[in-house]
Design an enzyme around this catalytic site. Structure first.
Site, PDB file in Angstrom:
ATOM      1  N   ARG A 434      -2.753  22.350 -32.926  1.00 43.71           N
ATOM      2  CA  ARG A 434      -3.415  23.652 -32.095  1.00 43.71           C
ATOM      3  C   ARG A 434      -4.616  24.313 -32.722  1.00 43.71           C
ATOM      4  O   ARG A 434      -4.813  25.429 -32.810  1.00 43.71           O
ATOM      5  CB  ARG A 434      -2.299  24.537 -31.948  1.00 43.71           C
ATOM      6  N   LYS A 467       6.271  40.395 -32.292  1.00 45.91           N
ATOM      7  CA  LYS A 467       6.734  38.987 -31.787  1.00 45.91           C
ATOM      8  C   LYS A 467       5.996  38.130 -32.908  1.00 45.91           C
ATOM      9  O   LYS A 467       4.916  38.041 -33.070  1.00 45.91           O
ATOM     10  CB  LYS A 467       6.157  38.685 -30.455  1.00 45.91           C
ATOM     11  N   ASP A 469       5.326  34.634 -34.131  1.00 44.98           N
ATOM     12  CA  ASP A 469       5.080  33.057 -33.452  1.00 44.98           C
ATOM     13  C   ASP A 469       4.680  32.284 -34.831  1.00 44.98           C
ATOM     14  O   ASP A 469       4.432  32.753 -35.675  1.00 44.98           O
ATOM     15  CB  ASP A 469       4.114  33.401 -32.422  1.00 44.98           C
ATOM     16  N   ASP A 539       9.033  28.046 -23.992  1.00 48.37           N
ATOM     17  CA  ASP A 539       8.135  28.486 -23.259  1.00 48.37           C
ATOM     18  C   ASP A 539       8.286  28.020 -21.758  1.00 48.37           C
ATOM     19  O   ASP A 539       7.659  28.628 -20.898  1.00 48.37           O
ATOM     20  CB  ASP A 539       6.794  27.655 -23.827  1.00 48.37           C
TER      21      ASP A 539
HETATM   22  C1  DGJ Z   1       3.661  30.242 -27.944  1.00 44.85           C
HETATM   23  C2  DGJ Z   1       4.582  31.084 -27.511  1.00 44.85           C
HETATM   24  O1  DGJ Z   1       5.976  30.478 -27.411  1.00 44.85           O
HETATM   25  C3  DGJ Z   1       4.215  31.866 -26.381  1.00 44.85           C
HETATM   26  O2  DGJ Z   1       5.144  32.802 -25.835  1.00 44.85           O
HETATM   27  C4  DGJ Z   1       2.894  32.518 -26.811  1.00 44.85           C
HETATM   28  O3  DGJ Z   1       3.155  33.734 -27.736  1.00 44.85           O
HETATM   29  C5  DGJ Z   1       1.964  31.678 -27.368  1.00 44.85           C
HETATM   30  N1  DGJ Z   1       2.309  30.864 -28.556  1.00 44.85           N
HETATM   31  C6  DGJ Z   1       0.547  32.264 -27.883  1.00 44.85           C
HETATM   32  O4  DGJ Z   1      -0.029  31.537 -28.546  1.00 44.85           O
END
Ligand code: DGJ
Length: 720
Positions: A434, A467, A469, A539
């Site tokens: 990514r 959040k 991530d 996701d």
């Molecule tokens: C992965 C997450 O699971 C998504 O919900 C979102 O936040 C994206 N990353 C953003 O890059």
């Protein structure tokens, strides 16, 4: 409870018993783990143990192949996959562990720097001493009288002066007798996380593991070891899971006399930890859950335990905000003008919090740049975060923000100033998953730097939700700051760095609610739950796929821990169209929210969203503290059905979905579960009242809906 006469130890939880004894020659023998037994049974257990106890013959080749043990050793008659391997300064890795002492104390074992059980009744600590080195192993067994979960971990201590190399140190070893077991694991990939898969255990070593630096989408750090005949509703099984978010392994191996050895902990592949004299290595805790009520009862016991004893008590049972997240609404392409209508509509529809996802910081217009630069992108967000926060506040909404603390893009100010912060191994081309690199969280200065940047944003803005991530695996496993002989410590040190940052941020901002996420559900484990009371489950938010993902995840995690959103159709991941009501019903079985541009909905859809949100708020208490009954398995049937029942059994919430309808379908029934047979329940949507006994035995007709149609039923106990 813990009983001992000094050589036999009996541990008891709500429904289980666990017995160990010290043999005359000092070896620690596992006697029993299963349904509750009492002190008067120890004679019987000891007599059974006599048949496998090794004698005093020092030539003990094979002796430990047959004896059920509590912690396996290496190369001295124990030919199992070892539980721990440690190497002395002369290179010898031979070990033989014998009992030295024990102590019993109140509360849980000390696990510094890692997530752990927050409270417990008693802990038994047994110290084993190696015959051939200065290593001691502390085995901790923590019990809670009202729980079916036994907590174990091990501590490796170097009591000498010369360094010892620890090549493997699992948290626990468990020998189960009697030869017939199968094993459920939660396997998958991105978008299909935690699908239950049950198979008999063959000879050789069965190994569940992650080598990704996170617990992973592919294999969850959990297994259920099931006795023959164990089903969702009945029979015996043992749930085993790690309170750990890094690379792990759980293995199963048959022994000579049809005994199954299960063990697990930090993944030993590439692992090596140098213990200097006087140092210790504390391993992650493992949760062992006994159930005589099938996998359903196992899940309910685990859910209660995680809510009561791992998740932050401030949040474990408190209502979660219903959020709208802008990720699928805008991806990176947003500005205030695009976000304001989402915020305004959210307020009209009864939503509590707006969460701004990826793309608000640095130079971040796509995923090729910006990670690491935790300052607002004023080109996109004129007036900074405050303009958005003010808009939220003026509409009665709270504000949440996305971070990916562990990552950096090469095109970022952080990387340009500190390229050495990124993990790269000398001469190895780094993988750019990514378009990003992983920050070296084994380094305190790197963690400090990220802590300062994130805490500045949190301190300066009115943010109530984060959040967190994490969007790629670790591939190069190398720190430029660790000496060559300590590179094997990298993976474990990395996750300790993550825990350190989480500990500091959640400690400094106790009123901010932290949600976990890892490219969907790639770090959904009991360790992560310690810091993140809820975690983004996947996701994939498709109204049908989610029934499977949430079914599997519920095997060992509470509903309130699963973050579940309603998204737009056709679904962005599957292209499938499912009714809005279905998406709402499925998402209501978790921590609920939306992931779409609410302002683009029709008036009819808006009123449905208002109704779905109102319904969720009405049943949320059940999601937070109810007991889950999985009723129709979407992996094997063309229906899905689950019920959540309040602890006092006066209320229940049932969600069902039909997958594809078939022509000329026959009448099919659903038999509810978990109700009180003697209570009478009114079902609001059906306008009927029936006894719990009838609802569970006679059943209810399954609604014949269109493809992917869903239904919800609210049951309330009424006076007879
Ligand atoms: C992965 C997450 O699971 C998504 O919900 C979102 O936040 C994206 N990353 C953003 O890059």
């Amino acid at each position: 409870m813990i009983y001992t006469d000094g050589s036999v130890f009996l541990l008891q939880g709500r429904t289980y018993g666990y017995a160990i004894r010290v043999l005359g020659n000092g070896f620690l023998q596992h006697l029993y783990y299963g349904g509750k037994v009492s002190r008067c049974d120890l004679g019987l257990l000891a007599a059974m143990g006599d048949t496998t106890a090794p004698g005093d013959d020092i030539n003990m080749d094979m002796a430990f192949d047959g004896m059920p043990g509590e912690y396996g050793f290496f190369a001295h008659g124990d030919f199992h996959d070892p539980t721990a391997v440690f190497v002395r300064s002369d290179g010898a890795a031979v070990s033989r562990l014998r009992y030295k002492s024990y102590r019993i104390y109140d509360g849980t074992a000390r696990v510094v720097g890692m997530p752990h059980v927050r409270k417990a009744d008693k802990t038994l600590e047994i110290t084993l001493k190696d015959d051939f080195s200065d290593v001691e192993i502390l085995l901790n067994y923590t019990v809670c009288d009202d729980s079916d979960v036994l907590v174990r971990n091990a501590v490796v201590k170097n009591m000498g002066k010369i360094a010892v190399g620890v090549k493997k140190a699992f948290s626990f070893c468990l020998d189960l007798p009697n030869g017939e077991y199968s094993m459920m694991r939660l396997a998958g990939t991105w978008g299909r996380e935690r699908c239950p898969e049950t198979a008999p255990i063959a000879h050789g070593i069965t190994r569940l593991q992650s080598l990704r630096g996170a617990s992973s989408h592919q294999t969850n750090p959990f297994t259920a070891v099931m006795r023959p005949g164990c089903t969702e509703e009945s029979g015996e099984c043992f749930g085993i899971q790690l309170v750990y978010s890094g690379s792990f392994a759980i293995t199963a191996e048959w022994s000579r006399n049809a005994q199954l050895r299960i063990q697990g902990g930090i993944n030993d592949v590439g692992f090596e930890w140098t213990l200097n004299g006087g140092e210790e290595l504390v391993t992650p805790q493992a949760l062992l859950t006994y159930s005589c009520g099938g996998t359903g009862e196992m899940s309910r016991s685990i859910a209660r335990f995680l809510r009561d004893r791992i998740i932050d008590p401030k949040y474990a049972y408190s209502p979660r905000p219903v959020v709208v997240n802008n990720w699928e609404a805008t991806y990176f392409d947003f500005d205030n003008e695009k976000l304001f209508p989402i915020i305004d509509t959210a307020a009209e529809l009864g939503i509590d919090t707006f969460v701004l996802d990826d793309g608000w910081f640095g130079k971040r217009d796509d995923d090729r740049s910006g990670l690491g630069d935790w300052f607002v992108n004023e080109k996109k967000l004129k007036g900074g975060l405050n303009t958005l926060i003010d808009r939220c506040k003026s509409r009665g909404l709270k504000f949440g923000l996305w971070f990916e603390p562990e990552m950096v893009c090469e095109d970022s100010d952080l990387y340009r100033a500190h390229p050495d912060y990124a993990i790269t191994a000398n001469g190895v081309q780094p993988a750019r998953s990514r378009n990003q690199l992983v920050l070296d969280f084994t380094r305190k200065d790197v963690v400090d730097r990220i802590y300062t940047a994130i805490s500045k944003i949190l301190a300066e803005n009115d943010i109530s939700y984060v959040k967190w991530d994490m969007n790629r695996s670790i591939t190069e496993c190398y720190s430029s700051k660790l000496p060559p002989e300590r590179q094997g410590e990298f993976m474990h040190r990395y996750i300790l760095g993550v825990y350190d940052l989480a500990e500091r941020l959640t400690g400094a901002f106790p009123d901010v609610f932290f949600e976990g996420c890892a490219g969907g559900g790639g770090r959904f484990d009991a360790g992560a739950l310690y810091y993140f009371p809820q975690i983004w489950t996947s996701d994939v938010t498709d109204g049908y796929e989610r029934t499977k993902i949430q079914w599997g995840t519920s095997m060992c995690y509470p509903l309130s821990a699963m973050s579940c959103h309603v998204s737009v159709c056709p679904n962005h991941q599957t292209g499938r169209t499912t009714p809005l009501f279905t998406r709402g019903a499925v998402a209501s079985l978790g921590a609920f929210g939306y992931e779409l541009d609410l302002s683009k909905l029709t008036e009819e859809e808006k009123s449905q969203v208002r109704e779905i949100t109102r319904n969720y708020k009405r049943i949320q208490r059940l999601i937070l503290d109810g007991d889950l009954y999985r009723i129709i398995d979407p992996f094997t049937r063309d229906y899905f059905c689950e019920a959540v029942v309040s602890a006092d059994k006066t209320e229940a919430y049932v969600v069902g979905e039909r997958v594809l309808c078939i022509p000329c379908d026959y009448n099919r029934y659903v038999y509810l579960r978990g109700l009180d047979p003697d209570k009478v329940y009114e079902i609001e949507e059906l306008g009927v009242a029936s006894s719990g006994a009838a609802l569970m035995n006679v059943g209810l007709l399954l609604p014949k809906t269109a493809d992917f149609g869903a239904w919800t039923w609210h049951l309330k106990a009424v006076e007879k």
